[in-house]
Design a protein around this motif. Structure first.
Motif, PDB file in Angstrom:
ATOM      1  N   THR A  87       5.502  14.841  17.213  1.00  0.00           N
ATOM      2  CA  THR A  87       6.256  15.259  18.431  1.00  0.00           C
ATOM      3  C   THR A  87       7.090  16.451  18.183  1.00  0.00           C
ATOM      4  O   THR A  87       7.126  16.891  16.829  1.00  0.00           O
ATOM      5  CB  THR A  87       6.942  13.880  18.668  1.00  0.00           C
ATOM      6  OG1 THR A  87       7.266  14.243  20.243  1.00  0.00           O
ATOM      7  CG2 THR A  87       8.128  13.664  17.856  1.00  0.00           C
ATOM      8  N   CYS A  88       7.822  16.778  19.311  1.00  0.00           N
ATOM      9  CA  CYS A  88       8.912  17.831  19.107  1.00  0.00           C
ATOM     10  C   CYS A  88       8.253  19.219  18.336  1.00  0.00           C
ATOM     11  O   CYS A  88       7.279  19.492  18.773  1.00  0.00           O
ATOM     12  CB  CYS A  88      10.055  17.312  18.468  1.00  0.00           C
ATOM     13  SG  CYS A  88      11.509  18.528  18.530  1.00  0.00           S
ATOM     14  N   LEU A  89       9.052  19.640  17.511  1.00  0.00           N
ATOM     15  CA  LEU A  89       8.458  20.929  16.774  1.00  0.00           C
ATOM     16  C   LEU A  89       7.060  20.791  16.183  1.00  0.00           C
ATOM     17  O   LEU A  89       6.270  21.787  15.873  1.00  0.00           O
ATOM     18  CB  LEU A  89       9.591  21.447  15.797  1.00  0.00           C
ATOM     19  CG  LEU A  89       9.324  23.016  15.411  1.00  0.00           C
ATOM     20  CD1 LEU A  89       9.250  24.031  16.685  1.00  0.00           C
ATOM     21  CD2 LEU A  89      10.645  23.435  14.368  1.00  0.00           C
ATOM     22  N   SER A  90       6.984  19.702  15.604  1.00  0.00           N
ATOM     23  CA  SER A  90       5.771  19.365  14.814  1.00  0.00           C
ATOM     24  C   SER A  90       4.298  19.402  15.632  1.00  0.00           C
ATOM     25  O   SER A  90       3.448  19.548  15.123  1.00  0.00           O
ATOM     26  CB  SER A  90       5.658  18.093  13.948  1.00  0.00           C
ATOM     27  OG  SER A  90       6.797  18.295  12.938  1.00  0.00           O
ATOM     28  N   ALA A  91       4.576  18.957  16.757  1.00  0.00           N
ATOM     29  CA  ALA A  91       3.601  18.923  17.910  1.00  0.00           C
ATOM     30  C   ALA A  91       3.066  20.367  18.633  1.00  0.00           C
ATOM     31  O   ALA A  91       2.086  20.517  19.158  1.00  0.00           O
ATOM     32  CB  ALA A  91       3.733  17.893  18.659  1.00  0.00           C
ATOM     33  N   ALA A  92       4.091  21.150  18.396  1.00  0.00           N
ATOM     34  CA  ALA A  92       4.088  22.754  19.222  1.00  0.00           C
ATOM     35  C   ALA A  92       2.773  23.281  19.025  1.00  0.00           C
ATOM     36  O   ALA A  92       2.113  23.711  19.871  1.00  0.00           O
ATOM     37  CB  ALA A  92       5.375  23.429  18.905  1.00  0.00           C
ATOM     38  N   PRO A  93       2.478  23.442  17.752  1.00  0.00           N
ATOM     39  CA  PRO A  93       1.144  24.194  17.576  1.00  0.00           C
ATOM     40  C   PRO A  93      -0.144  23.690  17.874  1.00  0.00           C
ATOM     41  O   PRO A  93      -0.900  24.096  18.252  1.00  0.00           O
ATOM     42  CB  PRO A  93       1.158  24.210  15.821  1.00  0.00           C
ATOM     43  CG  PRO A  93       2.383  23.969  15.292  1.00  0.00           C
ATOM     44  CD  PRO A  93       3.116  23.225  16.212  1.00  0.00           C
ATOM     45  N   GLY A  94      -0.290  22.097  17.960  1.00  0.00           N
ATOM     46  CA  GLY A  94      -1.205  21.338  18.432  1.00  0.00           C
ATOM     47  C   GLY A  94      -1.403  21.819  20.092  1.00  0.00           C
ATOM     48  O   GLY A  94      -2.547  21.604  20.697  1.00  0.00           O
ATOM     49  N   TYR A  95      -0.356  22.061  20.836  1.00  0.00           N
ATOM     50  CA  TYR A  95      -0.223  22.267  22.180  1.00  0.00           C
ATOM     51  C   TYR A  95      -0.155  23.741  22.383  1.00  0.00           C
ATOM     52  O   TYR A  95      -0.180  24.246  23.528  1.00  0.00           O
ATOM     53  CB  TYR A  95       0.750  21.645  22.899  1.00  0.00           C
ATOM     54  CG  TYR A  95       0.583  20.326  23.092  1.00  0.00           C
ATOM     55  CD1 TYR A  95      -0.286  19.578  24.323  1.00  0.00           C
ATOM     56  CD2 TYR A  95       1.273  19.365  22.308  1.00  0.00           C
ATOM     57  CE1 TYR A  95      -0.435  18.441  24.199  1.00  0.00           C
ATOM     58  CE2 TYR A  95       1.029  17.957  22.468  1.00  0.00           C
ATOM     59  CZ  TYR A  95      -0.084  17.372  23.503  1.00  0.00           C
ATOM     60  OH  TYR A  95      -0.228  15.939  23.629  1.00  0.00           O
ATOM     61  N   GLY A  96      -0.224  24.790  21.372  1.00  0.00           N
ATOM     62  CA  GLY A  96      -0.002  26.009  21.546  1.00  0.00           C
ATOM     63  C   GLY A  96       1.359  26.637  22.217  1.00  0.00           C
ATOM     64  O   GLY A  96       1.262  27.782  22.799  1.00  0.00           O
ATOM     65  N   LEU A  97       2.269  25.899  21.899  1.00  0.00           N
ATOM     66  CA  LEU A  97       3.661  26.383  22.309  1.00  0.00           C
ATOM     67  C   LEU A  97       4.254  27.444  21.569  1.00  0.00           C
ATOM     68  O   LEU A  97       4.108  27.357  20.426  1.00  0.00           O
ATOM     69  CB  LEU A  97       4.457  25.211  22.625  1.00  0.00           C
ATOM     70  CG  LEU A  97       3.882  23.919  23.466  1.00  0.00           C
ATOM     71  CD1 LEU A  97       4.942  22.649  23.397  1.00  0.00           C
ATOM     72  CD2 LEU A  97       3.778  24.375  24.751  1.00  0.00           C
TER      73      LEU A  97
ATOM     74  N   VAL B 119       5.746  25.582  30.808  1.00  0.00           N
ATOM     75  CA  VAL B 119       6.028  25.701  32.282  1.00  0.00           C
ATOM     76  C   VAL B 119       5.374  26.777  32.902  1.00  0.00           C
ATOM     77  O   VAL B 119       4.698  27.159  33.866  1.00  0.00           O
ATOM     78  CB  VAL B 119       7.451  25.777  32.753  1.00  0.00           C
ATOM     79  CG1 VAL B 119       7.583  26.030  34.006  1.00  0.00           C
ATOM     80  CG2 VAL B 119       8.261  24.368  32.649  1.00  0.00           C
ATOM     81  N   GLY B 120       5.445  28.088  31.787  1.00  0.00           N
ATOM     82  CA  GLY B 120       4.864  29.355  32.540  1.00  0.00           C
ATOM     83  C   GLY B 120       3.244  29.075  32.483  1.00  0.00           C
ATOM     84  O   GLY B 120       2.619  29.889  33.398  1.00  0.00           O
ATOM     85  N   ARG B 121       2.797  28.555  31.717  1.00  0.00           N
ATOM     86  CA  ARG B 121       1.235  28.274  31.758  1.00  0.00           C
ATOM     87  C   ARG B 121       0.750  27.262  32.868  1.00  0.00           C
ATOM     88  O   ARG B 121      -0.529  27.078  33.140  1.00  0.00           O
ATOM     89  CB  ARG B 121       0.628  27.890  30.398  1.00  0.00           C
ATOM     90  CG  ARG B 121       0.680  28.601  29.408  1.00  0.00           C
ATOM     91  CD  ARG B 121       0.063  28.366  28.038  1.00  0.00           C
ATOM     92  NE  ARG B 121       0.156  26.919  27.683  1.00  0.00           N
ATOM     93  CZ  ARG B 121       0.611  26.260  26.606  1.00  0.00           C
ATOM     94  NH1 ARG B 121       0.128  27.377  25.509  1.00  0.00           N
ATOM     95  NH2 ARG B 121       0.446  25.085  26.284  1.00  0.00           N
ATOM     96  N   GLY B 122       1.824  26.656  33.289  1.00  0.00           N
ATOM     97  CA  GLY B 122       1.447  25.459  34.500  1.00  0.00           C
ATOM     98  C   GLY B 122       0.833  24.273  33.907  1.00  0.00           C
ATOM     99  O   GLY B 122       0.419  23.384  34.478  1.00  0.00           O
ATOM    100  N   ASP B 123       1.181  24.061  32.667  1.00  0.00           N
ATOM    101  CA  ASP B 123       1.126  22.966  31.808  1.00  0.00           C
ATOM    102  C   ASP B 123       1.700  21.837  32.761  1.00  0.00           C
ATOM    103  O   ASP B 123       1.350  20.408  32.503  1.00  0.00           O
ATOM    104  CB  ASP B 123       0.942  22.890  30.249  1.00  0.00           C
ATOM    105  CG  ASP B 123       0.262  23.878  29.750  1.00  0.00           C
ATOM    106  OD1 ASP B 123      -0.929  24.096  30.486  1.00  0.00           O
ATOM    107  OD2 ASP B 123       0.339  24.212  28.505  1.00  0.00           O
ATOM    108  N   ILE B 124       3.053  21.969  33.066  1.00  0.00           N
ATOM    109  CA  ILE B 124       3.911  20.770  33.231  1.00  0.00           C
ATOM    110  C   ILE B 124       4.866  21.638  34.442  1.00  0.00           C
ATOM    111  O   ILE B 124       5.011  23.043  34.282  1.00  0.00           O
ATOM    112  CB  ILE B 124       4.777  20.273  32.187  1.00  0.00           C
ATOM    113  CG1 ILE B 124       5.340  19.085  32.624  1.00  0.00           C
ATOM    114  CG2 ILE B 124       5.702  21.433  31.551  1.00  0.00           C
ATOM    115  CD1 ILE B 124       5.981  18.327  31.406  1.00  0.00           C
ATOM    116  N   SER B 125       5.403  20.975  35.369  1.00  0.00           N
ATOM    117  CA  SER B 125       6.492  21.329  36.255  1.00  0.00           C
ATOM    118  C   SER B 125       7.701  21.361  35.605  1.00  0.00           C
ATOM    119  O   SER B 125       8.084  20.534  34.761  1.00  0.00           O
ATOM    120  CB  SER B 125       6.187  20.988  37.541  1.00  0.00           C
ATOM    121  OG  SER B 125       6.938  19.523  37.240  1.00  0.00           O
TER     122      SER B 125
END
Length: 278
Positions: free
Chosen positions: A66-76, A141-147
């Motif tokens: 989660t958090c920073l460790s999960a960012a690459p998995g979601y391309g953040l 938010v910018g990609r529209g993945d979440i509001s």
């Protein structure tokens, strides 16, 4: 799908149950281990033999990234890689070198050992320094993945005031994390800023500060020969059109924002005094 390909799309690891649901039999797993395609990490968990890093570690510890460790998995977007694992451990105790986060509030990732995007962002907002959390949320938010309303609605109360303040820094559009950080620096410096302004003869620019200085934030692509030539033509057109232009690199924006702001202010002051050489 072959066993190795299946593991690859799941971050290199999978549980026995996941493999069986995908149609792989015990014979397939045994054959895979015999051929070196797969190794058994521990009871009920298999991985590609060269699997290292966060996914493998999460499976081994039986946690969810989660958090920073999960960012690459979601391309953040991120400013820094995770130096420690950020995990959700449920009711289990985490190892001492792991940053443990709270319980899951939303469905986890369907394949990878990660929590869902909503929980990733909520954990980041409560855990990370302001700007590190901001770029992750801005990207999603910018990609529209979440509001933007979604995390805001789950961060009520005084204890979440800091997290809500980060959400207030999210802008309607940002083409790079550099734009996000530069915008924060300019606004906090009290400068009047317009973003993504269409300038005649130039095209769209990142920022127009005090309606005088065009500021462009240059990522790695601006070092490519074609882009360098294009940027020079745009700079020339802007100056001929009566604008002043400053360009700042990743290093400037991320590591020296105060210096960037100082230079923008200095150029505006020179313009207001009319001190340009004739």
């Amino acid at each position: 799908m072959e066993l190795s390909a299946f593991l690859a799309v799941r971050g290199g690891t999978a549980t026995t149950a996941a493999l069986q649901r995908a149609g792989f039999t015990r014979h397939d797993l045994t054959a895979g281990m015999d051929s070196g395609v797969v190794v058994r990490v521990r009871r009920g968990h298999y991985a590609q033999p060269d699997t290292t890093g966060a996914y493998g570690a999460a499976r081994e510890i039986r946690g969810l990234l989660t958090c920073l460790s999960a960012a690459p998995g979601y391309g953040l977007w991120t400013l820094n890689p995770a130096e420690q694992l950020h995990l959700c451990m449920g009711h289990r105790t985490s190892p001492p070198d792991v940053i443990q986060h709270g319980r899951l509030l939303h469905p986890r990732h369907p394949n990878l050992p990660m929590v869902g995007l909503a929980d990733v962002l909520l954990h980041a907002l409560r855990c990370l320094p302001e700007l590190e959390a901001l770029v992750m949320v801005q990207c999603a938010v910018g990609r529209g993945d979440i509001s933007l309303a979604f995390p805001r609605g789950r961060l009520s109360g005084n204890r979440n005031a800091r997290s809500r303040a980060v959400l207030d820094l999210v802008i309607p559009r940002a083409d790079s994390l550099l734009e996000v950080l530069a915008n924060v620096a300019f606004v906090r410096a009290g400068l009047s800023v317009r973003r993504h302004v269409e300038v005649p003869g130039v095209g769209e620019v990142d920022f127009l500060v005090e309606d005088v200085v065009i500021v462009e934030t240059d990522g790695a692509t601006h070092l490519e020969p074609y882009q360098v030539k294009k940027d020079r033509r745009r700079n020339n057109a802007a100056v001929i059109g009566g604008y002043l232009v400053l360009r700042f690199s990743y290093d400037d924006v991320v590591y020296h924002p105060e210096r960037m702001v100082t230079q923008v202010r200095a150029l505006i002051d020179i313009w207001r005094r009319g001190d340009f050489r004739s």
